[in-house]
Design an enzyme around this catalytic site. Structure first.
Site, PDB file in Angstrom:
ATOM      1  N   GLN A 108       0.837  -1.198   0.000  1.00 58.18           N
ATOM      2  CA  GLN A 108       0.000   0.000   0.000  1.00 58.18           C
ATOM      3  C   GLN A 108       0.873   1.249   0.000  1.00 58.18           C
ATOM      4  OE1 GLN A 108      -3.315   0.069  -0.331  1.00 58.18           O
ATOM      5  NE2 GLN A 108      -3.375   2.306  -0.367  1.00 58.18           N
ATOM      6  N   VAL A 129      -6.572   8.281  -2.808  1.00 58.93           N
ATOM      7  CA  VAL A 129      -5.778   7.085  -2.498  1.00 58.93           C
ATOM      8  C   VAL A 129      -5.412   7.104  -1.015  1.00 58.93           C
ATOM      9  CG1 VAL A 129      -3.654   8.262  -3.199  1.00 58.93           C
ATOM     10  CG2 VAL A 129      -3.722   5.765  -3.097  1.00 58.93           C
ATOM     11  N   SER A 135      -5.733   1.881   4.565  1.00 62.93           N
ATOM     12  CA  SER A 135      -6.482   1.209   3.505  1.00 62.93           C
ATOM     13  C   SER A 135      -7.220  -0.030   3.995  1.00 62.93           C
ATOM     14  CB  SER A 135      -5.537   0.808   2.368  1.00 62.93           C
ATOM     15  OG  SER A 135      -6.213   0.002   1.421  1.00 62.93           O
ATOM     16  N   ASP A 144     -11.783  -4.327  -5.062  1.00 60.62           N
ATOM     17  CA  ASP A 144     -12.015  -3.394  -6.174  1.00 60.62           C
ATOM     18  C   ASP A 144     -12.430  -4.223  -7.387  1.00 60.62           C
ATOM     19  OD1 ASP A 144     -11.236  -1.318  -4.569  1.00 60.62           O
ATOM     20  OD2 ASP A 144      -9.236  -1.138  -5.430  1.00 60.62           O
ATOM     21  N   GLU A 193     -15.968   6.147  -5.025  1.00 56.38           N
ATOM     22  CA  GLU A 193     -15.296   5.003  -5.648  1.00 56.38           C
ATOM     23  C   GLU A 193     -16.322   3.895  -5.906  1.00 56.38           C
ATOM     24  OE1 GLU A 193     -11.897   3.625  -3.526  1.00 56.38           O
ATOM     25  OE2 GLU A 193     -10.813   5.536  -3.672  1.00 56.38           O
ATOM     26  N   HIS A 196     -15.186   0.154  -5.331  1.00 52.22           N
ATOM     27  CA  HIS A 196     -14.652  -0.324  -4.054  1.00 52.22           C
ATOM     28  C   HIS A 196     -15.778  -0.800  -3.138  1.00 52.22           C
ATOM     29  CE1 HIS A 196     -11.584  -0.225  -0.724  1.00 52.22           C
ATOM     30  NE2 HIS A 196     -12.701  -0.127  -0.004  1.00 52.22           N
TER      31      HIS A 196
END
Length: 229
Positions: A108, A129, A135, A144, A193, A196
């Protein structure tokens, strides 16, 4: 633990925020269901972070999800439900591919650095991000998706595709929620997103969806969103 008990724990908990710079674990003022890294309901964002050395003990790399790469490590329960969901989508004429499942802290960090450089380290880039430790992919509970096996970097246009629409309407049936809905950036701390999705279990995902398909994790659990700003 059910929603009512978690709500009670949240009401009873202190509300003093924990600085991202001061912690390498999740915020200890929240109930353990939302702070234990191995919990299906763990909250992960720029304030509530994961330890550098955290690796889920439930990771599997042999579930064989249809993907844009050869191997997708993923939490076992999450992977099995994703496989079930992708089969249901396929039966409905929808093609889904997994772009990303589990991503380690180190990976990550590399991803964050490369994306930030590409986006010129802008303030908006920080909403696009997650930094290492921030994350959900490190939990093994996030996936994703794309509808194009040649596209490993989906955009918001994915939400307008048949695949994006199908996920939006049906993911909760398999325990997944749209983690970063459109128009909720001030609450989640991140941009929209549509690719996601985060596994929280069928019961919780359905309850969140029934409250409203764009209801955020933070809204459902009455989490103080000012901590994300």
């Amino acid at each position: 633990m059910n929603r009512e008990q978690i709500d009670k724990n949240l009401r009873d908990a202190a509300t003093t925020p924990t600085s991202f710079k001061e912690t390498t674990t999740t915020d200890k003022t929240l109930p353990s269901e939302l702070t234990t890294p191995s919990s299906k309901l763990v909250l992960v964002d720029s304030v509530h972070t994961l330890p550098v050395d955290y690796v889920p003990s439930t990771l599997k790399d042999d579930i064989y999800l249809k993907s844009t790469s050869e191997v997708i490590p993923i939490d076992e329960e999450t992977g099995n439900k994703a496989k079930e969901m992708m089969q249901a989508a396929n039966d409905a004429g929808i093609s889904l591919y997994v772009v990303t499942g589990y991503r380690s802290y180190e990976d990550q960090q590399k991803y964050y650095t490369s994306r930030m450089e590409l986006l010129n380290n802008s303030e908006d880039a920080k909403k696009q991000v997650q930094a290492a430790g921030c994350s959900e992919h490190q939990t093994g509970l996030a996936i994703d998706f794309t509808d194009d096996p040649s596209n490993a970097q989906p955009t918001t246009d994915f939400g307008k595709t048949d695949a994006g629409k199908w996920l939006y309407e049906h993911a909760h049936e398999y325990g997944f929620i749209l983690r970063y809905p459109e128009g909720k950036e001030d609450i989640t701390g991140y941009n929209y997103e549509p690719w996601h999705y985060r596994y929280v279990g069928v019961e919780t995902a359905t309850a969140i969806y029934e409250q409203g398909p764009d209801t955020t994790f933070e809204e459902y659990f009455n989490i103080n969103t000012n901590e994300n700003k």
